[in-house]
Design an enzyme around this catalytic site. Structure first.
Site, PDB file in Angstrom:
ATOM      1  N   ASP A  62     -24.205  35.266 -24.777  1.00 41.74           N
ATOM      2  CA  ASP A  62     -24.952  34.629 -23.642  1.00 41.74           C
ATOM      3  C   ASP A  62     -24.212  34.552 -22.386  1.00 41.74           C
ATOM      4  O   ASP A  62     -24.128  33.518 -21.651  1.00 41.74           O
ATOM      5  CB  ASP A  62     -25.553  33.238 -24.133  1.00 41.74           C
ATOM      6  CG  ASP A  62     -26.574  32.730 -23.196  1.00 41.74           C
ATOM      7  OD1 ASP A  62     -27.323  33.564 -22.656  1.00 41.74           O
ATOM      8  OD2 ASP A  62     -27.114  31.286 -23.466  1.00 41.74           O
TER       9      ASP A  62
ATOM     10  N   LYS B 183     -23.094  17.805 -23.948  1.00 43.41           N
ATOM     11  CA  LYS B 183     -24.062  18.842 -24.356  1.00 43.41           C
ATOM     12  C   LYS B 183     -25.066  18.369 -25.297  1.00 43.41           C
ATOM     13  O   LYS B 183     -24.087  18.220 -26.451  1.00 43.41           O
ATOM     14  CB  LYS B 183     -23.611  20.198 -24.467  1.00 43.41           C
ATOM     15  CG  LYS B 183     -24.612  21.263 -24.755  1.00 43.41           C
ATOM     16  CD  LYS B 183     -24.467  22.719 -24.551  1.00 43.41           C
ATOM     17  CE  LYS B 183     -25.295  23.688 -24.260  1.00 43.41           C
ATOM     18  NZ  LYS B 183     -25.364  24.342 -23.220  1.00 43.41           N
TER      19      LYS B 183
ATOM     20  N   PHE C 110     -30.336  25.933 -25.401  1.00 48.44           N
ATOM     21  CA  PHE C 110     -29.804  25.224 -26.578  1.00 48.44           C
ATOM     22  C   PHE C 110     -29.596  23.540 -26.255  1.00 48.44           C
ATOM     23  O   PHE C 110     -29.116  22.948 -27.191  1.00 48.44           O
ATOM     24  CB  PHE C 110     -28.492  25.867 -26.937  1.00 48.44           C
ATOM     25  CG  PHE C 110     -28.455  27.370 -27.052  1.00 48.44           C
ATOM     26  CD1 PHE C 110     -29.264  27.592 -28.258  1.00 48.44           C
ATOM     27  CD2 PHE C 110     -28.197  28.174 -26.087  1.00 48.44           C
ATOM     28  CE1 PHE C 110     -29.334  29.158 -28.342  1.00 48.44           C
ATOM     29  CE2 PHE C 110     -28.450  29.579 -26.496  1.00 48.44           C
ATOM     30  CZ  PHE C 110     -28.795  29.807 -27.452  1.00 48.44           C
ATOM     31  N   GLY C 111     -30.298  23.328 -25.125  1.00 48.20           N
ATOM     32  CA  GLY C 111     -29.925  21.686 -24.747  1.00 48.20           C
ATOM     33  C   GLY C 111     -29.273  21.509 -23.349  1.00 48.20           C
ATOM     34  O   GLY C 111     -29.018  22.271 -22.669  1.00 48.20           O
TER      35      GLY C 111
ATOM     36  N   VAL D 144     -27.306  19.438 -20.441  1.00 48.06           N
ATOM     37  CA  VAL D 144     -25.909  18.932 -20.234  1.00 48.06           C
ATOM     38  C   VAL D 144     -25.854  17.729 -19.280  1.00 48.06           C
ATOM     39  O   VAL D 144     -26.547  17.728 -18.129  1.00 48.06           O
ATOM     40  CB  VAL D 144     -24.896  19.935 -19.687  1.00 48.06           C
ATOM     41  CG1 VAL D 144     -23.394  19.660 -19.562  1.00 48.06           C
ATOM     42  CG2 VAL D 144     -25.159  21.415 -20.496  1.00 48.06           C
TER      43      VAL D 144
ATOM     44  N   LEU E 266     -26.655  17.495 -15.666  1.00 46.65           N
ATOM     45  CA  LEU E 266     -26.195  18.780 -14.801  1.00 46.65           C
ATOM     46  C   LEU E 266     -26.634  20.175 -15.039  1.00 46.65           C
ATOM     47  O   LEU E 266     -26.780  20.925 -14.125  1.00 46.65           O
ATOM     48  CB  LEU E 266     -24.483  19.002 -15.267  1.00 46.65           C
ATOM     49  CG  LEU E 266     -23.488  17.744 -15.227  1.00 46.65           C
ATOM     50  CD1 LEU E 266     -22.300  17.879 -16.111  1.00 46.65           C
ATOM     51  CD2 LEU E 266     -23.313  17.633 -13.794  1.00 46.65           C
ATOM     52  N   GLY E 267     -27.300  20.142 -16.070  1.00 48.04           N
ATOM     53  CA  GLY E 267     -27.947  21.481 -16.238  1.00 48.04           C
ATOM     54  C   GLY E 267     -28.727  21.430 -17.515  1.00 48.04           C
ATOM     55  O   GLY E 267     -28.712  20.373 -18.330  1.00 48.04           O
ATOM     56  N   GLY E 268     -29.515  22.959 -17.890  1.00 47.97           N
ATOM     57  CA  GLY E 268     -30.205  22.750 -19.015  1.00 47.97           C
ATOM     58  C   GLY E 268     -30.369  24.149 -19.358  1.00 47.97           C
ATOM     59  O   GLY E 268     -30.309  25.050 -18.775  1.00 47.97           O
ATOM     60  N   GLY E 269     -30.365  24.516 -20.596  1.00 50.17           N
ATOM     61  CA  GLY E 269     -30.859  25.906 -20.950  1.00 50.17           C
ATOM     62  C   GLY E 269     -31.579  26.089 -22.487  1.00 50.17           C
ATOM     63  O   GLY E 269     -32.112  24.765 -22.925  1.00 50.17           O
TER      64      GLY E 269
END
Ligand SMILES: *[C@@H]1O[C@H](CO)[C@@H](O)[C@H](O)[C@H]1NC(C)=O
Ligand SMILES: *[C@@H]1O[C@H](CO)[C@@H](O)[C@H](O)[C@H]1NC(C)=O
Ligand SMILES: *[C@@H]1O[C@H](CO)[C@@H](O)[C@H](O)[C@H]1NC(C)=O
Ligand SMILES: *[C@@H]1O[C@H](CO)[C@@H](O)[C@H](O)[C@H]1NC(C)=O
Ligand SMILES: *[C@@H]1O[C@H](CO)[C@@H](O)[C@H](O)[C@H]1NC(C)=O
Ligand SMILES: *[C@@H]1O[C@H](CO)[C@@H](O)[C@H](O)[C@H]1NC(C)=O
Ligand SMILES: *[C@@H]1O[C@H](CO)[C@@H](O)[C@H](O)[C@H]1NC(C)=O
Ligand SMILES: *[C@@H]1O[C@H](CO)[C@@H](O)[C@H](O)[C@H]1NC(C)=O
Ligand SMILES: *[C@@H]1O[C@H](CO)[C@@H](O)[C@H](O)[C@H]1NC(C)=O
Ligand SMILES: *[C@@H]1O[C@H](CO)[C@@H](O)[C@H](O)[C@H]1NC(C)=O
Ligand SMILES: *[C@@H]1O[C@H](CO)[C@@H](O)[C@H](O)[C@H]1NC(C)=O
Ligand SMILES: *[C@@H]1O[C@H](CO)[C@@H](O)[C@H](O)[C@H]1NC(C)=O
Length: 827
Positions: free
Chosen positions: A619, A523, A506-507, A509, A501-504
């Site tokens: 954040d 996550k 911190f890891g 999703v 679904l997404g990433g950032g």
């Protein structure tokens, strides 16, 4: 004044006054010293267009004088270079700086040199030699006024300031490097303990050293392609300075220049605090910090001397351990803490004397490695320390005994409620520890914190005991609603993490489906430094936080080194998608935007003010605002800052796309409070209005910074509809638009104290409170003063086209019955 050529003395007088009062070049070249001109006392040189001044100065209340160069156009004398930093002068009236014998020298009135450039050149003594103060702050000794041959220059011998245009590197032929060295204290420019330079025979990295050894920070290697240091990834987002690296057979160095020729004065210093700092002089008449490294004050090696404790929280960085007092209060007042603290009473090591005692210190971090001893209990460890007269502290944790020999250095007091530190005991003379029956305030506090520690310990042990019992690899419900998932079950639910679904930072999703066919978002955390115990503790805290505007945590997984969090799935994804990706999403109408702004504010206010322990999100950005089926906002990722611990700030400042939302205090390294969230929230509000990212680099490299334009419009009382996302075609409630704009501008004030709390923001957005006209924040003002360099967001022909192509979709979204009805019930 004598009149050789016959003019009467009273005729000469006005001309003399004119010269001395105006320092014009009409009378004398006041930027030069030569065989006929020296300076002493109050006389100065000024560079041609008046950027810099050279002369004698006395820092603060010091009784000593030094020859130095400072900015001429700044109201606060800010010295950039000192000649005789280690050879002070007591009487400047009888001392002279002059060109003599082929050198630049400072002599006292017996012509004894106090300081000299020490050159042994063949051109010695040439009467045509001059020393010129240039407009870039360089003071250069040349064989003749217009000669290209420079015999000596101050740029090659920097003190604590690196000016634009100067080299900071290595001269390979002379095997010598330029070194920036801090002052000793605020009133003494002599060589201090902290320095920055490239290593001779460079590995291309800068190091910050303590006392010529003990490097405690490095820039990492330089990447010639991206033009950043590996240890300073935030340089990527730097739009102000440009660094250049040169490496050839003769030398290896960096220089920097202002990328955008702001009319701004900026400097790079090795500060008294042991940090390298980049600062700019703003029209508000103050130096403003842009950047510092190491960003944590307490990461500076031995900033605080023996037996003193460093803290990020307090204004004065260092304080004494209990039972100690400041060795030199005068130095401390001048921001030199290296002298540390001394014992109030000496230890008593003699066999038959009253035994020394120990004072407990909790939540500390000790950087210096202790010695390990074999001891089975706290009591044995304590006895081992007592039996060695040089032992000054001990700790007994996890069945391991550690003792520290000699002076204690690099002790840090950690912030309450962050990553738990260690506890240790400091050794004091019995007389320094009061009898417990006569409890003083101090002992009461310590006793309080000790009992609190015992309490926490009991809770932890209980929790651990519970977790241990439950720590099998099957999914089970714990702590009411929170579920401890087995990794295997999450693998099945997410089809082996196939739908991202997404990433950032911190890891990533992933989407998943539970056996009861409810959807979840999983996550997978990276860079978690915490052990299992702490992780489970933090997670259960996050699990108790429930609010309609906060994403609900359903469970977690902690197996081996795997750490995962399981959340409710949000069908409408994250806000950034709807705000910015307009090609394949419908434009959010104004009502929806306003409700999202209000809901987000409510969620944050709950985190900041209503939870048992206040939680700083750290954040806030559109990626972390998720939307449910009715476009109700829910804040995601709260509590992660605590989970990730000290690494958080590193990850955050390294992460691309975060920078535009970060409050200045993240970069300056001071303690972070809830007001950092308020700042990020304010930055995001501007994006609600404009429908595009605040910080965008256009194709030609110009900065487009919407908040600056918006802030000036707001302050002038201009038509705010001009600020609005063109896709909305001016369809917005002007009262609400006015409120949002003012709130946004208040939220991004430079001073934390000027920013409102989230609770206040909610009340304003609800229309319960009115909001005054904000002033333009300094940082935005600075950009504004340099308008010609900033391309503001305007309705260019291309964006008009966009708004036309999107107008159909925006109308349909206005008529969407689902979203508008749910917004009404929400408000
Ligand atoms: C210094 O003064 C002497 C005599 O006044 C003159 O001859 C000489 O050229 C001057 N030197 C410089 C460098 O101006
Ligand atoms: C030098 O400047 C100081 C302070 O401005 C002043 O008190 C002093 O009289 C000046 N001395 C001379 C010789 O002009
Ligand atoms: C200089 O001395 C004055 C008066 O003694 C004092 O108020 C001031 O704080 C001192 N300044 C510094 C920088 O120490
Ligand atoms: C000049 O410096 C020398 C050496 O430090 C010292 O002996 C002499 O007394 C000084 N002269 C004056 C006038 O201060
Ligand atoms: C010049 O040489 C003298 C004597 O060797 C020395 O004390 C002084 O530090 C030197 N000055 C500089 C600027 O290197
Ligand atoms: C003098 O200072 C201004 C900024 O105040 C700067 O733009 C200019 O480049 C400086 N001049 C030189 C020659 O460095
Ligand atoms: C040095 O150069 C400047 C212009 O660049 C000129 O005006 C001046 O006369 C020259 N001075 C000498 C001594 O040649
Ligand atoms: C260069 O200087 C360093 C110390 O500053 C010294 O260790 C090294 O041997 C020198 N190298 C050469 C080739 O002189
Ligand atoms: C710094 O190092 C020098 C020797 O290189 C030593 O004499 C001095 O004591 C050190 N300073 C401190 C504060 O430890
Ligand atoms: C970096 O790149 C520049 C040109 O892009 C080149 O002149 C320079 O030699 C390179 N430096 C290193 C250390 O590779
Ligand atoms: C290095 O120095 C030598 C001698 O001064 C000079 O001939 C050569 O051009 C220099 N090389 C570079 C790259 O500047
Ligand atoms: C104390 O311990 C240190 C380090 O283990 C050791 O070097 C020293 O000899 C010991 N002193 C005594 C008196 O035992």
């Amino acid at each position: 004044m004598d009149s050789k050529n016959g003019s009467p003395w009273w005729f000469m007088l006005p001309i003399f006054l004119l010269c001395s009062s105006l320092y014009t070049h009409l009378c004398l070249g006041t930027d030069k010293l030569d065989a006929n001109r020296s300076i002493s006392g109050n006389q100065t040189l000024t560079s041609l267009s008046g950027n810099f001044t050279l002369g004698f100065f006395s820092p603060g209340n010091s009784t000593y004088s030094y020859i130095g160069i400072w900015y001429n156009k700044i109201s606060v004398q800010t010295v950039v270079w000192v000649a005789n930093r280690d050879n002070p002068i007591t009487d400047k009236q009888s001392t002279e700086l002059k060109v003599s014998g082929g050198n630049l020298v400072i002599v006292n009135n017996s012509e004894v040199p106090v300081w000299s450039t020490n050159l042994t050149t063949t051109s010695s003594g040439s009467s045509s030699m001059v020393a010129v103060l240039d407009d870039d702050g360089n003071f250069a000794l040349k064989v003749a006024p217009n000669s290209s041959v420079t015999l000596w220059q101050s740029f090659d011998y920097p003190t604590h300031t690196w000016l634009p245009g100067a080299k900071l590197g290595i001269d390979k032929r002379k095997n010598r490097s330029q070194i920036l060295t801090s002052w000793k204290n605020a009133e003494d420019p002599s060589t201090g303990l902290f320095s920055l330079h490239l290593q001779t025979f460079s590995d291309g990295k800068y190091y910050v050293w303590w006392n010529g050894s003990n490097p405690y920070w490095t820039s990492g290697t330089w990447d010639n392609q991206t033009k950043i240091f590996s240890g300073v990834p935030e340089m990527r987002e730097n739009t102000f300075y440009e660094l250049k690296y040169v490496d050839n057979e003769n030398e290896s160095y960096f220089t920097y220049s202002n990328k955008i020729s702001f009319n701004t004065i900026s400097r790079f210093v090795m500060d008294l605090s042991g940090q390298i700092k980049q600062e700019s002089w703003l029209p508000s008449q103050a130096w403003t910090l842009f950047w510092s490294k190491p960003s944590q004050q307490c990461d500076v090696y031995r900033l605080c001397g023996p037996f003193s404790v460093c803290s990020e929280q307090s204004e004065d960085s260092c304080s004494c351990l209990p039972g100690f007092s400041i060795s030199s209060p005068m130095d401390w007042n001048r921001r030199d803490w290296s002298g540390g603290c001394k014992r109030n009473s000496n230890l008593n090591c003699a066999a038959n004397a009253e035994k020394d005692r120990f004072w407990p210190m909790s939540n500390m971090k000790l950087r210096d490695a202790p010695q390990s001893l074999v001891a089975g209990s706290d009591q044995e460890c304590r006895t081992a320390c007592l039996s060695n007269c040089s032992c000054t502290a001990y700790a007994f944790e996890d069945n391991a005994c550690s003792i520290w020999i000699g002076d204690l250095f690099n002790v840090e007091q950690l912030k309450q409620g962050t990553t738990p530190g260690t506890s240790f005991y400091v050794r004091l003379a019995a007389s320094d520890i009061k009898d417990p029956s006569k409890k003083s305030n101090v002992t009461a506090i310590v006793a309080g914190s000790v009992s609190a520690m015992v309490g926490i310990f009991a809770i932890v042990s209980f929790a651990v005991w519970r977790w241990r019992r439950g720590a099998t690899v099957t999914t089970k419900e714990v702590e009411g609603s929170l579920i401890a998932f087995a990794y295997r079950d999450l693998q099945v639910a997410t089809k082996n993490f196939s739908e991202k679904l997404g990433g950032g930072g911190f890891g990533s999703v992933f989407k998943g489906t539970l056996p009861d066919s409810s959807h979840i978002a999983v996550k997978k955390l990276e860079s978690i430094s915490q052990g299992e115990k702490q992780f489970r503790m933090e997670v259960s805290t996050i699990g108790t936080i429930q609010h309609v505007n906060l994403v609900r945590l359903r469970g977690f997984c902690s197996e081996g080194d795997k750490r995962l969090l399981v959340y409710d799935f949000m069908p409408n994804g994250s806000l950034d998608y709807h705000l910015f990706h307009r090609n394949d999403s419908k434009t959010l109408d104004w009502k929806t935007r306003y409700q999202i702004a209000l809901g987000t504010a409510r969620g944050l206010a709950y985190l900041h003010e209503k939870c048992r322990d206040c939680i700083i999100h750290c954040d806030i950005k559109p990626e972390n605002i998720l939307l449910d089926a009715d476009f109700c906002p829910e804040v995601a990722d709260f509590g992660l800052a605590k989970l990730v611990g000290r690494d958080f700030s590193r990850v955050l400042t390294t992460m691309r796309g975060t920078r535009g939302y970060l409050a200045p205090e993240w970069i300056s390294g001071v303690a972070i409070t809830v007001k950092a969230d308020v700042y990020s929230y304010g930055m995001m509000l501007f994006e609600f209005v404009s429908g595009r990212r605040n910080l965008e680099l256009s194709e030609n490299g110009a900065i487009e910074f919407f908040p600056t334009w918006a802030a000036s419009k707001i302050a002038e009382g201009g038509d705010l509809l001009d600020l609005l996302d063109p896709d909305l075609e001016k369809n917005a409630d002007t009262e609400e638009l006015n409120r949002i704009c003012r709130v946004a501008c208040w939220c991004v004030q430079d001073e934390e104290t000027h920013r409102p709390s989230m609770g206040l923001v909610v009340q304003v957005l609800e229309g319960l409170l009115d909001v005054n006209l904000p002033r333009i924040p300094r940082a935005l003002q600075m950009l504004l003063d340099n308008q010609e360099h900033v391309v503001f967001f305007t309705e260019s022909s291309s964006s008009n086209q966009n708004s036309q192509t999107n107008s159909n979709t925006s109308t349909s979204s206005l008529q969407n019955p689902n979203s508008s009805s749910s917004m009404k019930s929400e408000s």
